[in-house]
Design an enzyme around this catalytic site. Structure first.
Site: not given
Length: 492
Positions: A150, A280, A322, A355
């Protein structure tokens, strides 16, 4: 299974027991941790003999040997199947992820870690891969699963993840996005256009204008038109990021043996044999949202330059902070997301990747409604937070120490995250009864505080934290399963 437990004196994980023509394999736990066992042909494994069994430590060598024996332990490209990424900062969460995913029709990515997270946790890509694999083995997951390297920013990042056997590579060109182009003066935008590395884009300004100006791009549910200003702003903002993505993609294709990305969910070869891969593209960690025109420009240019990808993460409107729910106007988000979905269907098809996607419960129904199967939900830190929830009930003193330490670390550790927590709104540990500690995990400010300080916390308390979770494994896995079921139900 009973005879295995009697022979070893260990507790065997029942779903792990796997019989082949040549051997029986299983995973078990004891007072000193987990062991992998083989009865029968144990060629290639390292361990200690105990009667007719070989009991082995969970080393990288034994993991590689087991993958050779049991191909379902190798990650695979997942294609255009609706999918979920299950990041795991501790290397302990995969069994809980498996238990949740089993209940839904989604393709899982069980190994997922960014280079930034690896740096903060002190883990390597190979450790991330192997720890996810042992979790897959423990729970007996035999269906395809993926492994996501990632937020890769350099070719060196790519190389370390190729060696570890990852199958999905998320390229993050965010450092090359020029956010100022969106609001710069016309003269400044023109200067940015003139300064673009047109050779890296294999293009000229005149050719670009011929492709886009004076045309209507009919995407079925959406029609797009560019004028010179919108085109130049899109090119100035994303042109360098596109050039960087192309460079990263071509390097990846070269080191992977020029195997094209799969979009059909075909299986990969074992690690080290030039397995297929998927790509991605992520521009989500930028300051300004990606407009539908900019999304179309990025996708069209990547396609022109021969890049093949399975998912793309724009920077959506609103705030994706987050550990907490979406912050923004839901009606405005839905209107813009519907346009992004139309572009993904028309130019691809490819999946829209979400995300910082964990805990965004208010927008999951919107995403499911407009994207259908073309969605990839990416989570990471939320699993760590559920581990802390388990710690709060299993070892209140440890949770108090972590909370007090996190309050001291927050101002420094938040620097690389989009968060807005006010530590002054987080209760002090000494003001809470043991039964109230887990409630910190349900507070906006408490979740963000604990989310972004994970690296510092693991430096200080990592060994102690993991020991408690190992001792209370079922408490930990039950918390994870319940939390991920809540995430996956809107998509299932």
């Amino acid at each position: 299974m009973l005879d295995l437990e009697q022979s070893t004196g260990l507790v065997v994980y029942p779903r792990s027991v796997t019989e082949t023509d040549s051997a029986t394999y299983f995973l078990a736990r004891g007072a000193d941790g987990k062991r992998f066992g083989v009865r029968g042909d144990a060629t290639g494994f390292e361990g200690q003999r105990q009667g007719d069994l070989l009991l082995c430590p969970l080393t990288a060598g034994n993991a590689a040997a087991l993958r050779e024996r049991l191909p379902w332990l190798c990650p695979q490209p997942l294609g255009l199947r609706k999918s979920v990424g299950c990041g795991d900062r501790l290397g302990l969460a995969t069994p809980g992820h498996v238990r949740a995913v089993r209940q839904f029709d989604l393709a899982p990515v069980f190994a997922q870690q960014s280079i930034r997270e690896n740096t903060r946790t002190g883990r390597t890509p190979q450790q991330v891969m192997d720890e996810a694999m042992w979790g897959v083995f423990q729970e007996g997951w035999h269906q395809p699963w993926g492994a996501d390297a990632d937020h890769l920013k350099t070719t060196a990042d790519i190389d370390s993840c190729v060696t570890a056997g990852f199958t999905l590579y998320t390229i993050d060109p965010g450092d090359h996005v020029d956010n100022r182009a969106q609001t710069a003066s016309p003269a400044a935008v023109e200067a940015k256009i003139q300064a673009l590395r047109w050779d890296a884009l294999e293009d000229t300004c005149q050719d670009m204008e011929r492709r886009y100006l004076g045309r209507v791009f009919d995407l079925g549910d959406l029609a797009l038109t560019f004028d010179r200003e919108s085109l130049w702003r899109a090119a100035a903002k994303y042109g360098p990021a596109i050039a960087h993505t192309v460079q990263m993609y071509r390097h990846l294709a070269q080191v992977m043996g020029n195997r094209p990305p799969s979009t059909g969910g075909s299986t990969s070869s074992p690690r080290g044999s030039g397995q297929a891969f998927e790509l991605e593209v992520s521009v989500d960690e930028t300051e300004t949202p990606t407009s539908p025109l900019e999304h179309y420009y990025v996708a069209s240019e990547l396609k022109r330059l021969g890049v093949q990808w399975v998912s793309l993460a724009p920077r959506y409107i609103g705030r994706f902070e987050k550990g907490v729910d979406y912050i923004g106007d839901l009606g405005e988000f839905e209107a813009k997301f519907a346009r992004h979905a139309a572009i993904a269907r028309a130019v691809g098809p490819y999946k829209l990747s979400l995300h910082s996607g964990s805990d965004k419960f208010s927008i999951y129904p919107i995403i499911a409604r407009h994207a259908g199967d073309l969605v990839h939900l990416k989570t990471a830190g939320t699993s760590y937070l559920e581990a802390l929830r388990a710690i709060a009930s299993a070892d209140p003193d440890l949770f108090r120490d972590i909370l007090t330490f996190a309050l001291r670390r927050y101002d420094e550790d938040k620097a690389t995250y989009h968060v807005s927590a006010d530590p002054g709104k987080v209760p002090l540990s000494e003001d809470l009864a043991d039964s109230e500690l887990a409630g910190v995990m349900d507070l906006f400010d408490g979740r963000q505080l604990l989310h972004v300080t994970f690296g510092s916390v693991l430096d200080r308390f990592g060994a102690r934290l993991k020991a408690v979770l190992a001792e209370h494994e079922e408490t930990h896995l039950a918390a994870l399963e319940a939390h991920f079921v809540r995430h996956l139900e809107p998509f299932g």
